[in-house]
Design a protein around this motif. Structure first.
Motif: not given
Length: 650
Positions: A385-395, A404-421
């Protein structure tokens, strides 16, 4: 299986009367068994839901709309197809409205009864909202129905669609809403068994024994406890396919992708053609599918993609052309896994995938964002998932990677998800790059969403601290400021710190710059505290203030009226309490379910006042209603039973 052909090229329907171009998708090939458009497998276990939708289209309304929700694979689109087929046999013009045809939606005049299905509503919410406003104002000679399909009604799209910040427009749109959003559930075991048997019959396979059918349903339930139809079908295909069977969702989905991949590679001429075909399916999947016209508009392609994608009219083998691939990999949950797994493939494939994701995100940001939101909801714990989110930016900047990742925080389901860090690391890097200040709205939004996750995890103390930290760096001119205050106030109530909560709510109420909807929330929340403390006059005053605010949603006004009626009843002001109930019943944009709840309250009062005949009339109306909250229907039946029992003993 996974559909490689383009559903867009297999729509049947057409206007026939010069009105909107609608289409009913239809596929019957063995490769499309899992597609919602497949007509070879019966729509099992949805008799009650289809009956509800039939009542929706035949109700005495000139124009109405209804939202049906549910997770991927629950059967929303398939049920909509069944409704369209039913309506078409009764001289309705019915079908799915494609994005390419949506500009005509808000201005058309129906030439006959018309049913439009709008899928992927969240990524089309602003257009949809405009269209609903226009249609709610028009006079239609023939009935028009709009069935809207989406995963859920959380997030901004639902507020945008209902026009909650524009009172006059919101009233018209909400008044045309047939009923509250209708969540779909999975199948019960008897219907899951029936679906397994139906699939077996359609695949011309030998019938399974009773025990084998139970094993298939058991595996489906292990993959998905809700028994969504998609996973019952996946489990059936697993049972009929050679190789190891595991009650593991992603393992089974990958087997289906692998079979689809093998089929595609058997149809193409060369390894180079196979690479181009897979890349095109990948790009199309990240956009939720596209038309061949959309794909043609991309050419000439950017230099970074010219070696990755085929030409518009290129044939890749004896039986595979570009327009067979532009719908992408379906159903959604399988296509999303296909996209994520590509980032774990060999380096050349992963790099090509990253290039195409970046291009899709820039070229069609709304469609791509909708895809990512669905993907995160279905595969939040995928290792790529992190690879996808990194590729979604302009690099080129940490900020674009994080937005984009900020917009999907609530969908991660847990506050300790590595995407949040990762998000906060990227935001820290953006600060170091000088792209944002340490005090910026994006960082505040990220903190707010994480605090909301923590509150849902029932860690009220930590949530309070996170809200407070975010408030310390939040500009009072930002809309997030008041939402932070309101949610901290709710959290403080959970911690039984009502005085501190009241301070937060009062700050919002006293600020002229606070959005009306948030002020209405704060007023109702403060009134709840006053009510529990016995200050009924203060609670009634706050409820009344909600009703005087312009630009609030029907939910806030309903809460204010219902709870003001309760407070007035406690005070012994029965006439005014009944006036509030009558106001609920007479307000056009308050939902039917809410009106039935108000009727139940009035019936209970009538029983308490020794007037069971008056109560019976309200209970009869609740029983006859086409929509009710489950709790209201249950309580109303209990009161009816009590009334019947009391009458029989007299």
């Amino acid at each position: 299986m996974v559909q490689a052909g383009s559903i867009g090229n297999l729509f049947v329907g057409g206007t026939g009367d010069g009105s909107l171009d609608l289409a009913i998708p239809a596929l019957d090939t063995p490769e499309s068994l899992l597609s919602f458009a497949n007509t070879a497998v019966d729509c099992v276990g949805r008799t009650a839901e289809l009956a509800e939708l039939k009542r929706f289209i035949t109700a005495e309304w000139s124009f109405s709309w209804w939202v049906w929700t549910g997770p991927a694979g629950i059967g929303k689109s398939r049920l909509a197809v069944e409704l369209c087929r039913y309506a078409s046999t009764r001289e309705w013009h019915a079908g799915f409205l494609r994005e390419t045809d949506q500009d005509e939606f808000g201005h058309f005049q129906a030439q006959r009864p018309t049913l439009l299905v709008i899928d992927y509503a969240a990524q089309r919410s602003r257009w949809l909202s405009d269209a609903l406003v226009l249609l709610s104002r028009q006079h239609q000679v023939f009935p028009v129905r709009v069935l809207i399909l989406e995963r859920d009604t959380s997030g901004e799209w639902w507020s945008v669609t209902r026009r909650v910040n524009r009172l006059e427009e919101s009233c018209g749109v909400t008044a045309a809403m047939y009923a509250e959003p209708r969540p779909m559930s999975g199948l019960d075991r008897p219907n899951a068994r029936a679906l397994v048997k139906n699939m077996i019959a359609r695949l011309a396979a030998a019938p399974l024994t009773t025990g084998q059918v139970e094993q298939v349903v058991d595996r489906a339930e292990a993959m998905d406890p809700a028994l969504r139809p998609l996973f019952v079908q996946v489990s059936t295909i697993d049972r009929l396919s050679p190789g190891e069977e595991r009650p593991n969702r992603d393992y089974s989905l990958r087997r289906i992708v692998a079979r689809s991949t093998a089929w595609l590679e058997s149809q193409v001429a060369t390894p180079q053609s196979a690479m181009l075909a897979h890349n095109l399916r990948f790009l199309a999947t990240t956009l939720g599918g596209m038309t061949i016209t959309d794909y043609e508009s991309l050419h000439p392609l950017p230099d970074t993609l010219t070696d990755l994608l085929p030409g518009v009219f290129q044939r890749l083998g004896s039986s595979v052309a570009v327009d067979d691939l532009v719908d992408g990999v379906r159903p959604d949950i399988i296509g999303e896994l296909f996209v994520l797994d590509r980032f774990g493939a060999e380096p050349t494939v992963a790099l090509a995938s990253a290039r195409m994701v970046g291009y899709a995100a820039r070229k069609w940001p709304d469609s791509y964002r909708g895809f990512v939101e669905r993907l995160v909801a279905d595969h939040a714990d995928h290792e790529r998932l992190l690879d996808l989110l990194e590729a979604s930016g302009d690099g080129e900047s940490a900020l674009s990677d994080a937005e984009l990742a900020v917009s999907v925080i609530q969908l991660l389901g847990r506050s300790d998800h590595p995407v949040i860090r990762w998000i906060f690391d990227r935001l820290d890097a953006a600060i170091e790059e000088g792209l944002v200040e340490g005090r910026c709205r994006l960082i505040t939004t990220a903190r707010f969403k994480v605090a909301n996750l923590v509150r849902l995890e029932d860690d009220a103390l930590r949530a309070r601290d996170l809200y407070s930290e975010a408030l310390a760096d939040c500009d009072p001119e930002w809309p997030e400021y008041y939402s932070l205050l309101n949610n901290r106030g709710i959290t403080l109530c959970t911690l039984q710190c009502e005085d501190l909560a009241t301070t937060d709510f009062s700050t919002i109420i006293g600020s002229p710059s606070a959005p009306a909807e948030v002020r209405a929330c704060a007023l109702n929340n403060r009134a709840d505290i006053l009510d529990t403390r016995g200050d009924l006059d203060g609670a009634i005053a706050d409820r009344s203030s909600v009703l005087e605010l312009p630009g609030t949603s029907y939910d806030r006004r309903y809460i204010a009226l219902f709870r003001r009626a309760l407070a007035r009843r406690k005070q012994g002001i029965s006439n005014e309490a009944h006036d509030d109930v009558n106001r609920i019943l007479g307000t056009a944009d308050i939902a039917v379910e809410q009106k039935m709840q108000a009727l139940l309250l009035r019936a209970q009062w009538a029983f308490d006042d020794g007037n069971p005949a008056r109560a019976q009339a309200d209970l009869d109306e609740i029983a006859a209603s086409y929509r009710n909250f489950e709790s209201v229907e249950k309580k109303a039946q209990e009161l009816r039973d009590t009334f019947t029992k009391d009458s029989s003993t007299k």
